[in-house]
Motif scaffolding. Structure first.
Motif, PDB file in Angstrom:
ATOM      1  N   GLY A   1       0.785  -1.225   0.000  1.00 22.51           N
ATOM      2  CA  GLY A   1       0.000   0.000   0.000  1.00 22.51           C
ATOM      3  C   GLY A   1       0.815   1.271   0.000  1.00 22.51           C
ATOM      4  O   GLY A   1       0.260   2.348   0.145  1.00 22.51           O
ATOM      5  N   LEU A   2       2.116   1.162  -0.152  1.00 21.21           N
ATOM      6  CA  LEU A   2       2.969   2.344  -0.150  1.00 21.21           C
ATOM      7  C   LEU A   2       3.627   2.607  -1.486  1.00 21.21           C
ATOM      8  O   LEU A   2       4.555   3.388  -1.565  1.00 21.21           O
ATOM      9  N   ARG A   3       3.192   1.975  -2.527  1.00 19.36           N
ATOM     10  CA  ARG A   3       3.841   2.147  -3.817  1.00 19.36           C
ATOM     11  C   ARG A   3       3.656   3.571  -4.344  1.00 19.36           C
ATOM     12  O   ARG A   3       4.600   4.207  -4.758  1.00 19.36           O
ATOM     13  N   ASP A   4       2.446   4.071  -4.348  1.00 19.80           N
ATOM     14  CA  ASP A   4       2.149   5.397  -4.893  1.00 19.80           C
ATOM     15  C   ASP A   4       1.622   6.314  -3.796  1.00 19.80           C
ATOM     16  O   ASP A   4       0.600   6.028  -3.190  1.00 19.80           O
ATOM     17  N   ILE A   5       2.324   7.395  -3.562  1.00 20.23           N
ATOM     18  CA  ILE A   5       1.873   8.441  -2.641  1.00 20.23           C
ATOM     19  C   ILE A   5       1.701   9.688  -3.489  1.00 20.23           C
ATOM     20  O   ILE A   5       2.664  10.247  -4.002  1.00 20.23           O
ATOM     21  N   ARG A   6       0.453  10.116  -3.655  1.00 16.77           N
ATOM     22  CA  ARG A   6       0.151  11.193  -4.592  1.00 16.77           C
ATOM     23  C   ARG A   6      -0.092  12.518  -3.873  1.00 16.77           C
ATOM     24  O   ARG A   6      -0.490  12.540  -2.730  1.00 16.77           O
ATOM     25  N   PHE A   7       0.159  13.596  -4.594  1.00 15.08           N
ATOM     26  CA  PHE A   7      -0.088  14.966  -4.146  1.00 15.08           C
ATOM     27  C   PHE A   7       0.670  15.296  -2.861  1.00 15.08           C
ATOM     28  O   PHE A   7       0.099  15.753  -1.876  1.00 15.08           O
ATOM     29  N   VAL A   8       1.972  15.081  -2.919  1.00  9.24           N
ATOM     30  CA  VAL A   8       2.861  15.393  -1.803  1.00  9.24           C
ATOM     31  C   VAL A   8       3.379  16.816  -1.983  1.00  9.24           C
ATOM     32  O   VAL A   8       3.980  17.133  -3.010  1.00  9.24           O
ATOM     33  N   GLY A   9       3.124  17.664  -1.006  1.00  8.63           N
ATOM     34  CA  GLY A   9       3.652  19.023  -1.044  1.00  8.63           C
ATOM     35  C   GLY A   9       5.154  19.011  -0.784  1.00  8.63           C
ATOM     36  O   GLY A   9       5.662  18.160  -0.058  1.00  8.63           O
ATOM     37  N   ARG A  10       5.880  19.940  -1.413  1.00  8.88           N
ATOM     38  CA  ARG A  10       7.328  20.038  -1.281  1.00  8.88           C
ATOM     39  C   ARG A  10       8.000  18.671  -1.468  1.00  8.88           C
ATOM     40  O   ARG A  10       8.689  18.175  -0.576  1.00  8.88           O
ATOM     41  N   PRO A  11       7.799  18.032  -2.608  1.00  3.55           N
ATOM     42  CA  PRO A  11       8.295  16.666  -2.798  1.00  3.55           C
ATOM     43  C   PRO A  11       9.812  16.532  -2.712  1.00  3.55           C
ATOM     44  O   PRO A  11      10.309  15.519  -2.201  1.00  3.55           O
ATOM     45  N   ASP A  12      10.556  17.533  -3.163  1.00  2.00           N
ATOM     46  CA  ASP A  12      12.022  17.441  -3.084  1.00  2.00           C
ATOM     47  C   ASP A  12      12.487  17.439  -1.630  1.00  2.00           C
ATOM     48  O   ASP A  12      13.373  16.670  -1.253  1.00  2.00           O
ATOM     49  N   ASP A  13      11.881  18.294  -0.805  1.00  4.71           N
ATOM     50  CA  ASP A  13      12.236  18.331   0.618  1.00  4.71           C
ATOM     51  C   ASP A  13      11.892  17.009   1.300  1.00  4.71           C
ATOM     52  O   ASP A  13      12.669  16.501   2.119  1.00  4.71           O
ATOM     53  N   ARG A  14      10.733  16.447   0.958  1.00  5.62           N
ATOM     54  CA  ARG A  14      10.312  15.185   1.568  1.00  5.62           C
ATOM     55  C   ARG A  14      11.231  14.046   1.120  1.00  5.62           C
ATOM     56  O   ARG A  14      11.600  13.171   1.912  1.00  5.62           O
ATOM     57  N   ASP A  15      11.624  14.052  -0.139  1.00  5.08           N
ATOM     58  CA  ASP A  15      12.546  13.028  -0.642  1.00  5.08           C
ATOM     59  C   ASP A  15      13.882  13.121   0.092  1.00  5.08           C
ATOM     60  O   ASP A  15      14.432  12.107   0.526  1.00  5.08           O
ATOM     61  N   LEU A  16      14.397  14.334   0.260  1.00 10.21           N
ATOM     62  CA  LEU A  16      15.656  14.517   0.983  1.00 10.21           C
ATOM     63  C   LEU A  16      15.530  14.067   2.439  1.00 10.21           C
ATOM     64  O   LEU A  16      16.472  13.489   2.996  1.00 10.21           O
ATOM     65  N   ALA A  17      14.375  14.312   3.050  1.00  7.40           N
ATOM     66  CA  ALA A  17      14.167  13.876   4.437  1.00  7.40           C
ATOM     67  C   ALA A  17      14.252  12.354   4.530  1.00  7.40           C
ATOM     68  O   ALA A  17      14.887  11.812   5.441  1.00  7.40           O
ATOM     69  N   ILE A  18      13.635  11.661   3.576  1.00  6.70           N
ATOM     70  CA  ILE A  18      13.702  10.192   3.578  1.00  6.70           C
ATOM     71  C   ILE A  18      15.135   9.737   3.353  1.00  6.70           C
ATOM     72  O   ILE A  18      15.634   8.835   4.045  1.00  6.70           O
ATOM     73  N   GLN A  19      15.824  10.350   2.401  1.00 11.58           N
ATOM     74  CA  GLN A  19      17.208   9.964   2.113  1.00 11.58           C
ATOM     75  C   GLN A  19      18.106  10.185   3.330  1.00 11.58           C
ATOM     76  O   GLN A  19      18.978   9.357   3.626  1.00 11.58           O
ATOM     77  N   ARG A  20      17.890  11.295   4.046  1.00 11.36           N
ATOM     78  CA  ARG A  20      18.682  11.566   5.256  1.00 11.36           C
ATOM     79  C   ARG A  20      18.445  10.506   6.327  1.00 11.36           C
ATOM     80  O   ARG A  20      19.377  10.038   6.972  1.00 11.36           O
ATOM     81  N   VAL A  21      17.175  10.158   6.534  1.00 12.85           N
ATOM     82  CA  VAL A  21      16.848   9.159   7.552  1.00 12.85           C
ATOM     83  C   VAL A  21      17.462   7.816   7.190  1.00 12.85           C
ATOM     84  O   VAL A  21      18.026   7.128   8.044  1.00 12.85           O
ATOM     85  N   VAL A  22      17.384   7.438   5.917  1.00 16.12           N
ATOM     86  CA  VAL A  22      17.976   6.176   5.479  1.00 16.12           C
ATOM     87  C   VAL A  22      19.489   6.210   5.691  1.00 16.12           C
ATOM     88  O   VAL A  22      20.084   5.258   6.201  1.00 16.12           O
ATOM     89  N   GLN A  23      20.109   7.311   5.332  1.00 21.58           N
ATOM     90  CA  GLN A  23      21.562   7.444   5.484  1.00 21.58           C
ATOM     91  C   GLN A  23      21.971   7.390   6.952  1.00 21.58           C
ATOM     92  O   GLN A  23      22.915   6.698   7.320  1.00 21.58           O
TER      93      GLN A  23
END
Length: 171
Positions: free
Chosen positions: A138-160
């Protein structure tokens, strides 16, 4: 606001394990445009009621009521849909009467694609597509995310920071 109109994100946290919320993502405001347009259409129908034959006046009134109920349901569905990034996993909670929870540990995230259509770039939203070891979730598609670049970087930081990916090697 708590209770019926709150998706209850905090109750899904693994507090004993030290899980904390990094980001709670609500849908971008654009998802509320259609429900607002439906309410405006319902208001137009209500304004037309006095100009309709008295024997048929119930029809535009009933139609306006149905449209308002549909718009309210749609807006509430969007409000209750949350995507959460924690220090251990990502999860999505959605549903109004019944609630669904989809969760994925950070270690299973193989790739995140951020799609930003032209109107999304102009208005500040995008869509996430998660690739993981288990493709059907159920997590394949997450639509209409505000500030998607910031959210992507947040995920990448947490993973790192979690040590799931090694440090980058310079070429």
């Amino acid at each position: 606001m708590s209770g019926v109109f709150d998706p209850g994100i905090r109750r899904h946290l693994l507090r004993e394990e030290g899980e904390v919320i990094v980001d709670e993502v609500r849908h971008h405001w654009i998802v509320y445009v259609r429900p607002v347009a439906e309410v405006l259409l319902a208001l137009a129908l209500l304004v037309a009621v006095p100009f309709v034959d008295m024997d048929l006046a119930w029809f535009p009134f009933a139609l306006a009521l149905l449209i308002v109920v549909h718009a309210a349901w749609r807006a509430l569905s969007e409000h209750m849909d949350r995507f959460v990034i924690t220090n251990m996993r990502v999860f999505r909670v959605h549903g109004v009467l019944s609630q669904q929870l989809a969760t994925m540990p950070l270690s299973r995230i193989l790739d995140i694609t951020v799609m930003k259509p032209l109107h999304g770039r102009v208005l500040g939203f995008g869509h996430f597509v998660f690739e993981s070891a288990a493709q059907e979730q159920g997590l394949r598609d997450i639509r209409f995310v505000g500030r998607p670049d910031d959210r992507d970087l947040a995920i990448q930081r947490v993973v790192q920071r979690s040590g799931l990916r090694g440090p980058r090697v310079a070429n």
